[in-house]
Design an enzyme around this catalytic site. Structure first.
Site, PDB file in Angstrom:
ATOM      1  N   ASP A 364       0.755  -0.720  -0.207  1.00  0.00           N
ATOM      2  CA  ASP A 364      -0.292  -0.395  -0.623  1.00  0.00           C
ATOM      3  C   ASP A 364       1.243   1.051   0.049  1.00  0.00           C
ATOM      4  O   ASP A 364       2.008   1.492   0.834  1.00  0.00           O
ATOM      5  CB  ASP A 364      -1.040   0.300   0.897  1.00  0.00           C
ATOM      6  CG  ASP A 364      -1.729   1.028   1.397  1.00  0.00           C
ATOM      7  OD1 ASP A 364      -1.768   1.763  -0.319  1.00  0.00           O
ATOM      8  OD2 ASP A 364      -2.453   1.307   2.100  1.00  0.00           O
ATOM      9  N   LYS A 473      -1.695  -8.353  -4.996  1.00  0.00           N
ATOM     10  CA  LYS A 473      -2.012  -8.708  -3.903  1.00  0.00           C
ATOM     11  C   LYS A 473      -3.394  -7.741  -4.154  1.00  0.00           C
ATOM     12  O   LYS A 473      -3.204  -6.565  -4.176  1.00  0.00           O
ATOM     13  CB  LYS A 473      -1.097  -8.634  -2.964  1.00  0.00           C
ATOM     14  CG  LYS A 473      -1.804  -8.505  -1.577  1.00  0.00           C
ATOM     15  CD  LYS A 473      -0.530  -7.716  -0.728  1.00  0.00           C
ATOM     16  CE  LYS A 473      -1.525  -7.653   1.011  1.00  0.00           C
ATOM     17  NZ  LYS A 473      -0.706  -7.289   2.272  1.00  0.00           N
ATOM     18  N   ASP A 475      -6.646  -6.574  -2.041  1.00  0.00           N
ATOM     19  CA  ASP A 475      -6.493  -6.383  -0.626  1.00  0.00           C
ATOM     20  C   ASP A 475      -8.448  -6.094  -0.154  1.00  0.00           C
ATOM     21  O   ASP A 475      -9.103  -5.079  -1.197  1.00  0.00           O
ATOM     22  CB  ASP A 475      -5.923  -5.500  -0.052  1.00  0.00           C
ATOM     23  CG  ASP A 475      -5.591  -5.414   1.322  1.00  0.00           C
ATOM     24  OD1 ASP A 475      -6.847  -6.658   1.962  1.00  0.00           O
ATOM     25  OD2 ASP A 475      -4.726  -5.509   2.224  1.00  0.00           O
ATOM     26  N   CYS A 523      -6.771 -11.429  -0.048  1.00  0.00           N
ATOM     27  CA  CYS A 523      -6.347 -10.451   1.325  1.00  0.00           C
ATOM     28  C   CYS A 523      -7.574 -10.121   1.736  1.00  0.00           C
ATOM     29  O   CYS A 523      -8.415  -9.064   0.980  1.00  0.00           O
ATOM     30  CB  CYS A 523      -5.218  -9.850   0.964  1.00  0.00           C
ATOM     31  SG  CYS A 523      -4.356  -8.916   3.115  1.00  0.00           S
ATOM     32  N   GLY A 525      -7.489  -7.819   4.758  1.00  0.00           N
ATOM     33  CA  GLY A 525      -7.089  -7.426   6.496  1.00  0.00           C
ATOM     34  C   GLY A 525      -6.536  -8.559   7.002  1.00  0.00           C
ATOM     35  O   GLY A 525      -6.702  -8.364   7.951  1.00  0.00           O
ATOM     36  N   GLY A 526      -5.406  -9.034   6.714  1.00  0.00           N
ATOM     37  CA  GLY A 526      -4.749 -10.750   6.593  1.00  0.00           C
ATOM     38  C   GLY A 526      -6.367 -11.358   5.674  1.00  0.00           C
ATOM     39  O   GLY A 526      -6.184 -11.201   5.083  1.00  0.00           O
ATOM     40  N   ASP A 531     -11.221 -18.687   1.744  1.00  0.00           N
ATOM     41  CA  ASP A 531     -12.582 -18.866   1.607  1.00  0.00           C
ATOM     42  C   ASP A 531     -12.298 -19.743   0.084  1.00  0.00           C
ATOM     43  O   ASP A 531     -10.966 -19.363  -0.307  1.00  0.00           O
ATOM     44  CB  ASP A 531     -13.874 -18.345   1.574  1.00  0.00           C
ATOM     45  CG  ASP A 531     -13.539 -17.461   0.553  1.00  0.00           C
ATOM     46  OD1 ASP A 531     -14.026 -17.750  -0.427  1.00  0.00           O
ATOM     47  OD2 ASP A 531     -13.565 -16.253   1.423  1.00  0.00           O
ATOM     48  N   GLU A 611      21.445 -11.826  11.706  1.00  0.00           N
ATOM     49  CA  GLU A 611      19.560 -12.101  10.351  1.00  0.00           C
ATOM     50  C   GLU A 611      20.605 -12.378   9.727  1.00  0.00           C
ATOM     51  O   GLU A 611      19.520 -13.528   8.744  1.00  0.00           O
ATOM     52  CB  GLU A 611      19.747 -11.088  11.598  1.00  0.00           C
ATOM     53  CG  GLU A 611      19.049 -10.834  12.388  1.00  0.00           C
ATOM     54  CD  GLU A 611      18.602  -9.408  12.949  1.00  0.00           C
ATOM     55  OE1 GLU A 611      18.168  -9.662  13.839  1.00  0.00           O
ATOM     56  OE2 GLU A 611      19.273  -8.787  12.421  1.00  0.00           O
TER      57      GLU A 611
HETATM   58  C1  GLA Z   1      -3.682  -4.956   4.632  1.00  0.00           C
HETATM   59  C2  GLA Z   1      -3.642  -5.998   4.647  1.00  0.00           C
HETATM   60  C3  GLA Z   1      -1.280  -5.502   5.059  1.00  0.00           C
HETATM   61  C4  GLA Z   1      -1.587  -4.740   4.389  1.00  0.00           C
HETATM   62  C5  GLA Z   1      -2.397  -3.023   4.509  1.00  0.00           C
HETATM   63  C6  GLA Z   1      -1.767  -1.991   3.404  1.00  0.00           C
HETATM   64  O1  GLA Z   1      -3.760  -4.505   6.108  1.00  0.00           O
HETATM   65  O2  GLA Z   1      -3.299  -7.339   4.955  1.00  0.00           O
HETATM   66  O3  GLA Z   1      -0.823  -7.374   4.815  1.00  0.00           O
HETATM   67  O4  GLA Z   1      -1.932  -4.454   2.914  1.00  0.00           O
HETATM   68  O5  GLA Z   1      -3.812  -4.018   4.122  1.00  0.00           O
HETATM   69  O6  GLA Z   1      -3.274  -1.229   4.171  1.00  0.00           O
END
Ligand code: GLA
Length: 729
Positions: A364, A473, A475, A523, A525-526, A531, A611
């Site tokens: 984003d 991705k 969302d 996606c 919000g995760g 589904d 790391e």
């Molecule tokens: C959601 C997604 C995150 C990220 C944000 C960006 O929360 O799950 O991985 O992409 O939006 O705003």
């Protein structure tokens, strides 16, 4: 033959490798459900569907014999005619009456799997399909009950097509996909609830004489409940007992209801949530109830999960990335949030490439004037100032570092502060005269309207064609409120929720088929839309915004009941974790992310050399075990939900010939005086010998399964270990 029609008994039997599903046309033409369970050679009809009358259960007057809608086990239960239990279908007829009495008309068996126009569905040439057509006793309303049988996978699918052959419109006030009647009543229901950053928490409860309902009315399948549930014996475990798993192939509102009735029988219904739902069917038109996929296991949850895993991988996910090795990605979200420019991203890509990362995903913040989440959704125009040039310049710079390039979109939403909203405020859902609810500062676009979808489609195509993009991705960061579409008349507003999903699917089909070389990850919000509907279009899902390895144990454990490892987006992130401030070893973060798609979500430029070396080692290790992890049989060994049983959560993937397995054990609870801990393995050959992590010592398969693997004690917080089990030949 997977489907057998017995014309004499008027039975239809669906056989899979281990299961059997049967229905029978009774003396008045009702389609009775007779059985779903372990495969049997012979079905004794005299044992099936014994009922007797009870007072206050009205009887059908077609025959002398007592038949009541309120007692019969049915394939399609309808409201309004005396079935007082949960019902599947409510038909408002042309005359305004609510009721329907479906009777058998015909049945047709075809090879291959049926498809559903405009809706996702399992597919496969190897399957067989059965279409049973029923018709209302009075009106010309037809119900085509669709069954798909995937013999090898133990998977049976169902869908219903309602056809209006009357000369006036009818409406469906409830149009669920499944009635599943059980002969008796002692069952549990297992389902997966949650919230943002805490998805798919397992819960189990007894089905009693009141409705148990799992549902969503959020316009998305949601974090709150998942459209997958199981009915099981009250003593069913991972390896024991009868389990019926049901997954809805749909991404919007749903309901899964179960109840023990007045005769102690259990009924389950499942389909689109009937709240805020009413759908008109015009003459000669149809309504399609989305698909439900069912797996029965007579040997507990584990076997059911593996059937779903295989079927989802092979018969639901599509496209180039279905079987391809997917790239290890780095996503900049937790590394930078909105605060980045092209130089920053390229520096991350530079360091990531050295560790073996293959794809860079710009999340984003790259479009419009989006430096925070209060603006610009809907304006899919590259912010060239922030990217210090065009998108092509940036993607080429990333490619030069040796990485592929991917990008984030949220196509279904719009910010009030956007040029698109200023030009077309009516594109967003809003009710007349009411200020719409705002969520994450944004509204939802009215995807029931083609012109709205086209606008977004054209914007997306322009971006995706402007340079080489290998990954998207997709969302969706809020739920639907203020449901009202200006495209529909007053009496059809009950169609909006479903039409939204149909519109979304139309757009997903268009965009994914136009760009077949792009890997799409969904996606919300995760994992708010994890589904089978979304998986038909996009083969992986960002499992959760929660990247803490210990919280992820529960999230991934719950997700694994229906969905395969290959579909679960899982990333290593920084510590203390941004969501819960927990610090876990980098190795544990890696081990947990291995059992998903494995990627990174942090600012790699800030990592120490040690790391970085550890991440490089992890990528190599993940690739070494890639096929085993992605395609192996999956066994849940120790649950993260019961620390009183074990301080460890553990799981295992096993090659189908049982010659190799990988076990991961993570200690998620501490105890100052820990007793020795073992984990019993599963699915090995009893009489074969195995080494563990190349040990000199050899262990008998039966011993590893009956006594277990000793879990070494590491004196740190949240230790984890992998155990590679190899047969000695
Ligand atoms: C959601 C997604 C995150 C990220 C944000 C960006 O929360 O799950 O991985 O992409 O939006 O705003």
């Amino acid at each position: 033959m997977a489907i057998i029609e017995n014309k004499k008994d008027q039975t239809y039997t669906l056989y899979t490798k281990n299961t059997m599903y049967q229905m029978k046309v009774n003396e008045i033409g009702m389609l009775i459900h007779t059985y779903y369970g372990n495969k049997m050679e012979y079905m004794d009809m005299s044992l099936v569907n014994r009922t007797w009358g009870t007072a206050f259960s009205p009887n059908v007057q077609d025959v002398e014999k007592y038949i009541s809608y309120s007692h019969e086990k049915q394939e399609l239960s309808c409201a309004g005619v005396g079935d007082f239990r949960l019902t599947q279908m409510s038909v408002r007829n042309t005359d305004g009456s609510l009721g329907c009495e479906p009777r058998f008309v015909s049945a047709e068996i075809t090879s291959g799997k049926y498809s559903l126009s405009g809706l996702p569905a399992f597919y496969g040439e190897e399957a067989q399909s059965l279409k049973v057509t029923l018709k209302d006793k009075v009106h010309d309303v037809y119900f085509h009950l669709m069954y798909g049988v995937f013999e090898e996978k133990d998977l049976i699918t169902r869908a219903v097509i309602v056809e209006n052959k009357t000369d006036a419109k009818i409406s469906l006030e409830k149009a669920l996909t499944v009635t599943l009647d059980f002969p008796d009543g002692e069952y549990d229901m297992v389902y997966f609830h949650g919230r943002h950053a805490r998805e798919r928490m397992l819960e189990r409860k007894r089905i009693e004489h009141s409705k148990a309902v799992v549902s969503s009315i959020r316009g998305a399948s949601s974090h709150m409940q998942n459209p997958f549930a199981m009915i099981c014996d009250k003593n069913a475990t991972e390896d024991y007992g009868s389990v019926w798993g049901l997954a809805f192939v749909y991404s919007g509102n749903f309901e899964i209801c179960a109840e023990k009735d007045h005769q102690e029988k259990t009924r389950l219904t499942m389909g689109i949530n009937h709240e805020n739902f009413k759908f008109e069917i015009l003459p000669n038109d149809v309504f399609i109830c989305p698909e439900v996929a069912m797996v029965y296991s007579g040997e507990g949850f584990g076997k059911m999960s593996n059937s779903f895993h295989k079927a989802i991988r092979e018969n639901l996910c599509r496209g180039e990335f279905k079987n391809a090795v997917r790239p290890v990605l780095i996503n900049n979200w937790e590394g930078t949030y909105f605060d980045f420019n092209a130089d920053k991203l390229v520096s991350m890509a530079h360091d990531a490439a050295k560790m073996g990362v293959e794809l860079f995903v710009m999340d984003d913040g790259w479009f419009g004037k989006r430096d925070n989440d209060r603006c610009a959704l809907g304006d899919w125009i590259v912010n060239e100032k922030k990217l210090q040039g065009t998108l092509k310049n940036l993607s080429e710079r990333i490619n030069k570092e040796g990485l592929k390039f991917g990008i984030w979109f949220e196509p279904e939403c719009i910010s009030a502060d956007s040029d698109l909203y200023r030009a077309h405020p009516d594109y967003a859902f809003a009710m007349p005269g009411r200020t719409p609810q705002v969520s994450r500062n944004q509204y939802v676009l009215d995807f029931t309207r083609k012109e709205v979808r086209d606008n977004i489609y054209n914007q997306l195509v322009k971006i995706l064609e402007s340079t080489k993009i290998d990954y998207v991705k997709w969302d969706f960061n809020r739920h639907i409120t203020d449901l009202y579409s200006i495209s529909l008349p007053t009496e059809r507003q009950g169609e909006v929720f479903h039409r939204y999903i149909l519109g979304l699917y139309e757009l997903l089909e268009r965009i994914t088929s136009k760009f077949p070389h792009i890997l799409f990850e969904s996606c919300s919000g995760g994992g708010g839309r994890f589904d089978c509907g979304m998986l038909y279009y996009m083969p992986q899902v960002w499992t959760s915004d929660n990247t803490d390895a210990i919280d992820r144990l529960k999230i991934q454990y719950g997700t694994s009941f229906a969905y395969p490892v290959r579909t679960m987006g899982a990333h290593v992130s920084v510590c203390p974790n941004h969501g819960n401030a927990r610090t876990t070893p980098l190795k544990t973060r890696g081990n947990v992310a291995y059992f998903g798609t494995y990627g990174l979500e942090l600012d790699v430029t800030k990592m120490t050399d040690d790391e970085k070396a550890e991440i490089a080692r992890q990528i190599k290790e993940f690739k070494k075990y890639y096929d085993l992890i992605q395609y192996g049989d999956y066994y849940r060994l120790l649950t993260p939900f019961h620390p009183e049983e074990s301080l460890y959560c553990a799981w295992q993937v096993t090659k189908d010939d049982k010659s190799e397995a990988l076990v991961c054990a993570v200690r998620y609870e501490s105890d100052a005086s820990t007793a020795p801990q073992y984990v019993k393995l599963k699915g090995l050959k009893e009489n074969a010998w195995y080494t563990v992590n190349d040990s000199e010592e050899k262990y008998l398969g039966a011993a590893l399964m009956n006594i277990g693997l000793f879990l070494e004690y590491d004196f740190i917080s949240y230790p984890s270990r992998l155990y590679h089990i190899v047969e000695v030949k």
